[in-house]
Design a protein around this motif. Structure first.
Motif, PDB file in Angstrom:
ATOM      1  N   GLU A 158      44.128  47.843  45.696  1.00  0.00           N
ATOM      2  CA  GLU A 158      42.711  47.715  45.391  1.00  0.00           C
ATOM      3  C   GLU A 158      42.244  46.308  45.775  1.00  0.00           C
ATOM      4  N   VAL A 159      40.970  46.142  46.036  1.00  0.00           N
ATOM      5  CA  VAL A 159      40.421  44.837  46.426  1.00  0.00           C
ATOM      6  C   VAL A 159      40.510  43.872  45.251  1.00  0.00           C
ATOM      7  N   ARG A 160      41.006  42.684  45.505  1.00  0.00           N
ATOM      8  CA  ARG A 160      41.208  41.663  44.477  1.00  0.00           C
ATOM      9  C   ARG A 160      39.915  40.923  44.147  1.00  0.00           C
ATOM     10  N   ARG A 165      35.397  37.550  45.825  1.00  0.00           N
ATOM     11  CA  ARG A 165      34.712  36.285  45.550  1.00  0.00           C
ATOM     12  C   ARG A 165      34.419  35.529  46.848  1.00  0.00           C
ATOM     13  N   SER A 166      35.307  35.614  47.829  1.00  0.00           N
ATOM     14  CA  SER A 166      35.061  34.964  49.115  1.00  0.00           C
ATOM     15  C   SER A 166      33.813  35.530  49.773  1.00  0.00           C
ATOM     16  N   CYS A 167      33.615  36.824  49.638  1.00  0.00           N
ATOM     17  CA  CYS A 167      32.422  37.451  50.206  1.00  0.00           C
ATOM     18  C   CYS A 167      31.159  36.990  49.474  1.00  0.00           C
ATOM     19  N   VAL A 168      31.273  36.765  48.171  1.00  0.00           N
ATOM     20  CA  VAL A 168      30.143  36.228  47.402  1.00  0.00           C
ATOM     21  C   VAL A 168      29.827  34.809  47.861  1.00  0.00           C
ATOM     22  N   ASP A 194      42.755  36.227  39.706  1.00  0.00           N
ATOM     23  CA  ASP A 194      42.538  36.363  41.147  1.00  0.00           C
ATOM     24  C   ASP A 194      43.138  37.639  41.717  1.00  0.00           C
ATOM     25  N   GLU A 195      44.318  37.994  41.236  1.00  0.00           N
ATOM     26  CA  GLU A 195      45.052  39.128  41.805  1.00  0.00           C
ATOM     27  C   GLU A 195      44.752  40.446  41.103  1.00  0.00           C
ATOM     28  N   TYR A 196      43.780  40.456  40.234  1.00  0.00           N
ATOM     29  CA  TYR A 196      43.388  41.673  39.535  1.00  0.00           C
ATOM     30  C   TYR A 196      42.268  42.366  40.322  1.00  0.00           C
ATOM     31  N   PRO A 197      42.084  43.667  40.108  1.00  0.00           N
ATOM     32  CA  PRO A 197      41.047  44.362  40.877  1.00  0.00           C
ATOM     33  C   PRO A 197      39.644  43.930  40.482  1.00  0.00           C
ATOM     34  N   VAL A 198      38.782  43.792  41.466  1.00  0.00           N
ATOM     35  CA  VAL A 198      37.382  43.524  41.166  1.00  0.00           C
ATOM     36  C   VAL A 198      36.792  44.770  40.516  1.00  0.00           C
ATOM     37  N   ILE A 199      35.971  44.576  39.500  1.00  0.00           N
ATOM     38  CA  ILE A 199      35.364  45.683  38.757  1.00  0.00           C
ATOM     39  C   ILE A 199      33.863  45.419  38.606  1.00  0.00           C
TER      40      ILE A 199
END
Length: 348
Positions: A158-160, A165-168, A194-199
């Motif tokens: 899944e996306v981290r 955050r880099s895209c933000v 950082d290594e958890y899925p973005v929600i």
């Protein structure tokens, strides 16, 4: 003789002193040396003593960057660039890994046919395992049908948080609707996660991120094939009877979210992780409960229109019955804390 010469000199000196005394010219003290005569050379003198206070701050007219621009490297304030793929593996095989510059990995899914959905016989078996469940919960997974897909790549995880955050920071993506998780007040920006899925991201936000990276959201069919392979299994790692907390993160495990590369024992036949549990995932298709009744046999893209998009895979909040590889549902009207996504890309 030397002795006579010395005596003569002493006598002459005494006479001179007596003359000066008689004239009032004898100094009362030894004169001070002129300034600088006795000071050490500049090499020997310390240029600055050890300070006992913090040095004075620069004046408002002169910013720290003007004084020493090297203190603030330009790389810190540069807009993050989207991740780039390294060389595509030559002649990849099933489950081959493709490395990307941000540390993410994609897994190769070969072209071919697989069984999508479940049969009515499987539905009845599932009903027996879940006395409190209703048939309507499973009817949207029927009928089982053969689907042929072209080759493609799908994110191994899944996306981290860190990657989204880099895209933000690049001013392409917007922040998740909520920045917290139920177990921490600042889930999205804390480096610990950082290594958890973005929600708490919407379908549109997920799609924007994938496009920024040069990818796209996977279709329902692509997601399901990557999760279950071609042997018709109900769970990524095997039959439904084997489900436990060694393989996936679901409600009976009593755990919060886990890092995206957790549960390697629960990997799919291709090596894709967390296709069951942790977070549900957005896919490309519009959702329709009866879509399987008229789904194309090759590369289906879902209905042309719809009210909500589909989500796949269960979350850490779901019962075991809902973390199966065939489980499907419509996405929530508002993003929630148990919903994330991963991306895919066509094989070239």
């Amino acid at each position: 003789m030397k002795t006579n010469g010395l005596s003569t000199s002493i006598a002459s000196l005494l006479v001179l002193i007596l003359v000066q005394l008689s004239c009032g010219q004898m100094p009362t003290k030894i004169p001070e040396p002129t300034q600088g005569i006795l000071e050490p050379s500049p090499v020997e003198k310390p240029t600055e003593s050890i300070p006992t206070e913090m040095p004075a701050q620069p004046s408002p007219e002169q910013s720290p960057t003007e004084q020493s621009p090297e203190v603030f490297p330009t790389s810190i304030v540069n807009t993050p660039a989207p991740p780039k793929p390294y060389a595509t593996p030559i002649n990849p095989g099933s489950g081959s890994i493709w490395e990307w510059s941000d540390g993410s990995q994609m897994v190769y899914i070969p072209a071919g046919e697989f069984t999508m959905g479940i049969s009515l016989f499987t539905l009845e078996t599932l009903m027996q395992r879940c006395p409190g469940c209703t048939r309507d919960w499973y009817l949207n997974e029927t009928p089982d049908h053969k689907v042929s897909l072209d080759e493609y790549w799908i994110d191994r995880t899944e996306v981290r948080n860190a990657h989204y955050r880099s895209c933000v920071f690049a001013n392409i993506c917007t922040e998740p609707v909520q920045l917290y998780a139920y177990f921490t007040a600042n889930y999205f920006y804390e480096f610990e996660y950082d290594e958890y899925p973005v929600i708490y991201v919407s379908y549109e936000q997920a799609q924007t991120y994938c496009q920024w990276t040069g990818k796209r959201l996977p279709t329902e069919a692509e997601w399901e094939k990557a999760a279950r392979g071609i042997d018709g299994r109900l769970l990524p790692w095997g039959s439904f009877s084997t489900i436990n907390c060694i393989f996936a993160n679901y409600d009976e495990c009593n755990l919060p979210l886990e890092v995206v590369d957790s549960y390697p024992a629960g990997a799919s036949p291709y090596g894709v992780l967390n296709m069951a549990g942790n977070v549900r995932e957005w896919v490309f298709d519009w959702y329709s409960a009866d879509y399987y009744e008229q789904s194309p046999a090759s590369n289906p893209l879902g209905p042309d229109i719809g009210e909500r998009h589909a989500v796949r895979g269960g979350s850490y909040l779901n019962v075991p019955m809902m973390v199966r590889a065939t489980d499907r549902d419509s996405g929530p009207p508002d993003p929630d804390g148990a919903l994330g996504f991963r991306c895919a890309v066509d094989a070239k």
